[in-house]
Design a protein around this motif. Structure first.
Motif, short mmCIF file in Angstrom:
data_model
loop_
_atom_site.label_atom_id
_atom_site.label_comp_id
_atom_site.label_asym_id
_atom_site.label_seq_id
_atom_site.Cartn_x
_atom_site.Cartn_y
_atom_site.Cartn_z
N LEU A 74 0.83 -1.21 0.00
CA LEU A 74 0.00 0.00 0.00
C LEU A 74 0.86 1.26 0.00
N LEU A 77 2.18 1.84 -3.54
CA LEU A 77 1.15 2.35 -4.45
C LEU A 77 0.85 3.82 -4.17
N LEU A 78 0.76 4.18 -2.89
CA LEU A 78 0.50 5.58 -2.54
C LEU A 78 1.66 6.48 -2.96
N ALA A 286 -7.87 6.30 -10.51
CA ALA A 286 -7.66 5.12 -9.67
C ALA A 286 -6.81 5.47 -8.45
N PHE A 287 -5.73 6.22 -8.65
CA PHE A 287 -4.86 6.57 -7.52
C PHE A 287 -5.50 7.62 -6.62
N THR A 289 -8.67 7.70 -6.00
CA THR A 289 -9.59 6.88 -5.21
C THR A 289 -8.86 6.13 -4.11
N LEU A 290 -7.67 5.60 -4.43
CA LEU A 290 -6.88 4.88 -3.43
C LEU A 290 -6.51 5.80 -2.27
N THR A 294 -7.92 5.34 1.63
CA THR A 294 -6.97 5.18 2.74
C THR A 294 -7.13 6.28 3.78
#
Length: 558
Positions: A74, A77-78, A286-287, A289-290, A294
């Motif tokens: 995670l 990805l962040l 998409a990012f 939203t991630l 979080t």
């Protein structure tokens, strides 16, 4: 000659400090663990490695591996979304601040807020009408560990990703590589070492954490709770506790070996450049939203911290009230706990920064290579890899009954030693970047070694010193593992008081103390950042003044 004497005296004082408060306590743990009165010491020691120890060690390793793997993935990805997308700088800064919020609270608080958020009577369980999951046990512990490890892992990966040369990624795509091939070659491959370091740090943090297992573990044994029982249980067994403490060092030894190997795998860029990437609606969405998922989850978890203290009695009496705060302010013991925590954090920040800064000066300033430099670097590695609970146990064994026993001073000392590594490395990196000839020039002008430090080195490293103070202060406020064995009724700090309040089920007091702790940390960190910006602005004004003076001088010469 005087400069050399002052420098040499500093070296010996630093070494004497760590000999007294690191080496000797650890030796005491070894002596205590070894059976003194037994015909068969190995058979006596084998009783430690019983089924309960095996289950505790297995649980600690398993939960640490799973939680750290999730946090590392995670965090990567962040960090990728923050550096290789077009989702907006302000959006990233705002969500990053939310992600880093848990670093300002002790881990034992994570457990309590998770209980009040997702337990049977939790805030969100009540709103939805049913409990999402059983907060005690596997899911609750993993969530607590992920919340604990995600912020530092994200910071490590994000800071390193900023130095990746984005031109290589673009060139790889132009040459026809698939997106996953470009991702591996130009981003993941240069980050192998950082990803490994982040994973090891997260694993070490979870393996040695006491707060989350004590709050959410339930009947699940962990190595840290087993150690606590050995020393603070109904029937203390110091030999058993010392042996358990030694087994907690196994991951430390492995991590040191792996990190030394990875040090040789560092990737450097001569002139890394950041090129603007083109927008991609699907990728950016998409990012974004991630990030939102979080940060929203973080807010959902910690929102109860700002709700429960302000209502009558959860979940039966939901009217707004300040009576809990009024009761808290009138409780002399709770106020004394708050004062103790502030005093301990303040003293730790001041004396810890002085120790780390002078240790860095004598190892980084000067061309000569000495055994002292290697000794301090080794000490830095050791303090970074020894669990806080092991330090606390060692201090309990060697200083029990002595002049430091049950004093605030022993809490300050153990915290300084526990968190020495990072401030030392901060100061060392800053001092190594300065001109190595400054001391020689000052010596020729008649300045002493100490005067050179005061007039030249300190003014040129103000920002680093402020960061060191902030690091020590925040960690002193939230630490629990190192001080849980050493605090008494008169020296109780916030984190150890939270453990005591848990025993009596006083969660209103727990949340109020946590709120005070969070507020203090936010005020101190924001204050340090404000001072840091003021220092930067002052330096810029001085630079412009010098440039203007040089320009006027040049015109007058013409």
């Amino acid at each position: 000659m005087k400069a050399m004497n002052a420098k040499r005296l500093t070296q010996w004082l630093v070494l004497l400090f760590f000999l007294s408060f690191l080496a000797l306590p650890l030796v005491k743990v070894l002596i205590t663990a070894w059976p003194q009165q037994s015909d068969n010491p190995l058979a006596e020691m084998s009783r430690v490695f019983n089924q309960k120890w095996q289950e505790s060690f297995k649980n600690s390793v398993m939960y640490a591996l799973i939680a750290t793997s999730c946090s590392t993935l995670l965090g990567f990805l962040l960090a990728y979304g923050a550096n290789f997308t077009q989702i907006g700088r302000r959006f990233i800064r705002f969500n990053t601040r939310i992600l880093l919020l848990p670093m300002l609270l002790p881990t034992i608080t994570y457990g309590f807020v998770l209980i009040y958020a997702f337990g049977k009577q939790g805030l969100w369980s009540k709103i939805i009408g049913q409990q999402w999951f059983n907060i005690y046990g596997t899911i609750g512990i993993l969530l607590g560990f992920i919340i604990y490890t995600l912020p530092p892992i994200f910071m490590l990966i994000n800071n390193s990703m900023k130095y990746i040369d984005t031109r290589l990624f673009i060139v790889s795509r132009l040459m026809g590589d698939k997106w996953y091939t470009s991702l591996h070659k130009t981003i993941i491959s240069p980050l192998y070492r950082v990803l490994a370091v982040a994973f090891l740090q997260g694993f070490f943090m979870t393996f040695t954490d006491f707060g989350i297992p004590s709050a959410l573990g339930g009947q699940t044994p962990f190595i840290t709770t087993l150690l606590y029982e050995g020393f603070m249980g109904t029937i203390p067994d110091f030999q058993l506790g010392a042996m358990v403490a030694l087994t907690m060092l196994l991951p430390s030894i492995i991590s040191v070996v792996v990190l030394n190997y990875l040090q040789k795998k560092m990737v450097r860029y001569e002139k890394p450049q950041r090129l603007v990437l083109k927008k991609n609606a699907f990728r950016d969405g998409a990012f974004r939203t991630l990030f939102l998922i979080t940060s929203t989850f973080m807010l959902l978890v910690f929102l109860v911290l700002f709700v429960i203290p302000f209502i009558g009695s959860w979940p039966n009496d939901l009217h707004f009230t300040l009576v809990h705060f009024q009761t808290f302010m009138q409780d002399q013991f709770l106020m004394k706990t708050l004062k103790n925590a502030l005093m301990m954090a303040f003293l730790t920040a001041i004396f810890g920064t002085v120790l780390a800064y002078f240790a860095a000066i004598v190892t980084s300033r000067g061309k000569e290579q000495s055994w002292f430099k290697g000794a301090i670097d080794s000490i830095s590695t050791i303090t970074n890899s020894i669990p806080g609970m092991v330090l606390g146990v060692s201090y309990l064994l060697i200083f029990s009954g002595g002049i430091l026993h049950n004093t605030l001073a022993i809490l300050v000392i153990v915290t300084i030693v526990h968190y020495f590594s990072t401030p030392y490395q901060m100061a060392k990196e800053a001092l190594q970047k300065m001109n190595i000839n400054w001391e020689n020039s000052a010596h020729l002008m008649g300045d002493s070694w100490l005067k050179t430090i005061w007039r030249i080195l300190i003014p040129n490293s103000k920002e680093t010193i402020l960061e060191m103070i902030g690091y020590y202060f925040s960690n002193a406020m939230v630490t629990i593992s190192a001080v849980i064995f050493l605090s008494s009724a008169n020296t109780m700090v916030i984190t150890t008081k939270l453990k005591e309040l848990q025993h009596f089920g006083k969660f209103n007091e727990i949340f109020i103390l946590s709120l005070f702790l969070l507020t203090i940390n936010l005020i101190v960190q924001n204050g340090i950042q404000w001072i840091r910006r003021s220092v930067l602005n002052e330096n810029e004004k001085k630079s412009f003044t010098r440039i203007g003076y040089m320009f006027r001088s040049f015109r007058s010469v013409r």
